[in-house]
Scaffold this active site. Sequence first.
Site, PDB file in Angstrom:
ATOM      1  N   HIS A  99      54.118  53.859  59.431  1.00  0.00           N
ATOM      2  CA  HIS A  99      53.736  52.455  59.355  1.00  0.00           C
ATOM      3  C   HIS A  99      54.920  51.525  59.098  1.00  0.00           C
ATOM      4  CE1 HIS A  99      49.653  54.143  58.939  1.00  0.00           C
ATOM      5  NE2 HIS A  99      49.350  53.067  59.615  1.00  0.00           N
ATOM      6  N   ASP A 168      46.671  46.280  50.712  1.00  0.00           N
ATOM      7  CA  ASP A 168      45.447  45.899  51.422  1.00  0.00           C
ATOM      8  C   ASP A 168      44.966  47.007  52.359  1.00  0.00           C
ATOM      9  OD1 ASP A 168      45.025  43.390  50.315  1.00  0.00           O
ATOM     10  OD2 ASP A 168      46.390  42.418  51.707  1.00  0.00           O
ATOM     11  N   GLU A 282      43.857  36.573  46.402  1.00  0.00           N
ATOM     12  CA  GLU A 282      44.686  36.451  47.596  1.00  0.00           C
ATOM     13  C   GLU A 282      44.323  35.149  48.298  1.00  0.00           C
ATOM     14  OE1 GLU A 282      45.249  39.502  50.446  1.00  0.00           O
ATOM     15  OE2 GLU A 282      45.806  41.042  48.979  1.00  0.00           O
TER      16      GLU A 282
END
Length: 540
Positions: A99, A168, A282
């Site tokens: 990632h 997240d 957030e």
Amino acid sequence: MARCLVLTLLFQVYCLVSTVGLPLPLDPTELLQLGGDVGGGRLSVDPADLREASGDFGGFTRAEPLAVYHPRGAGDVAALVRAAYSTGGLRVSARGHGHSISGQAQVPGGVVVDMSHSHGRKHASRALPAYSAAVGGHYVDVWGGELWIDVLNWTLANGGLAPRSWTDYLYLSVGGTLSNAGISGQAFHHGPQINNVYELDIVTGKGETVTCSATTNSDLFFGALGGLGQFGIITRARIALEPAPRKVRWIRVLYSNFTEFTADQERLISPKHGGRRFDYVEGFVVAAEGLINNWRSSFFSPQNPVKLSSLKQHTGVLYCLEVTKNYDDSTTNAATVDQEVDALLGDLNFLPGTVFTTDLPYVDFLDRVHKAELKLRSKGMWEVPHPWLNLFVPASRIADFDRGVFHGILGSRTSGGPILIYPMNKHKWDPRSSVVTPEEEVFYLVAFLRSALPGAPQSLEELARQNRQIIDFCADARIGAKQYLPNHKSQHDWEEHFGPERWARFASLKAEYDPRAMLATGQGIFPPSADSSAPLLSDS
């Protein structure tokens, strides 16, 4: 004997690399004849393995390694690195689940260590959560390549526990996020993930396995936390746990006024706000006309529609505050949650009529991005380039950033993926870690998490150009922003990123723990040795 096989194999490979140059045009059969099974792990030159290790989530950088090593445990990782070190510095890069954004885990002509082998391991091989009186809480020991979603499911099933701090997206490796910071909406309260780990096992660039913590080998411990993989490969992490809530009240409210939006966010994360608080804070930026088609629009279900009539007078950019309240439905009734949420929302200045709520299991909330991923994959919209840009912006300049970027460079062009913006408290970040943050108590993450979709109005080139414009704007306006998941192009830029004092410490740790500069060369921080006769960074 196993180590000798590894050493012989890698030495011969490295000699060929040094003679021929990078990348090496080596016939895979030659490498296999040198030895495919080394130590307890497996060295592979299978084209599928090489192809997988050549790319990453960013999707716009590719670099083929010479081989991919699949270890069965920490001992294999150490044996591989020791052998590479003995050759004179064959490049080695640990790869979790791919990632990275800009080739940080790639290593052309070197060996990629595939740390994801533990995915799907039998539960019997995982350590059970335990309690430590010394730290005053529970913890769990996990493999560095373990996915956070697997850690969560394991600890929930064995004691109803969960890590305190999150990203997240949960399909990231433990070692990968700890090498950066690991942040989400809980960071204002618990700090980043690197503040919620008690101990690490690290294989250094010399192939030595070192157990470290805040009190034992602390220089390596704090250096590796946020250290971008420069000092070693994390093979084990001891993660702090807490009792997990069962349910989450998930709330969103909208703003058209940026000053009110940021003032409310900062009020919610302030230690002076009192004992009553949300558990997650957030926010994100969205074009008013694209609200329903926003990437997280699944939140606004048919049972909970966006009240467009309340937004008709607003055009351009809107700001969404996203908060949660955790609760246990066996001990907390809905009326109590309603009262707490209403009291917290009562102090805020959002647009009237734009409160949207939903209740769901805690795990479903934490794993919410994966559900969006599955939808995008079904439409062929996941495996595309992701020119992401993540910045830490000091709170004193966030309004200037809004004017210059959201209303300037981008205008209303906020489509293509989420643009997150939310504040954190610096005192929740341990200053001994390697992460660089602005020199203010409150700073914001601003994350441009956009995708270059085929046929979209904004191409990969356009998104990359905007990223450059944003970085240049921050420099010219002296915003004082720092890159998170940094991607700098020269050592000078890296020195600027760290600053003189932190750079001196970072370089000193590199010289001690990876003197041949052979680890994580895809980060581009330290130039690796060109050949086996190249001088070391230190005499150690």
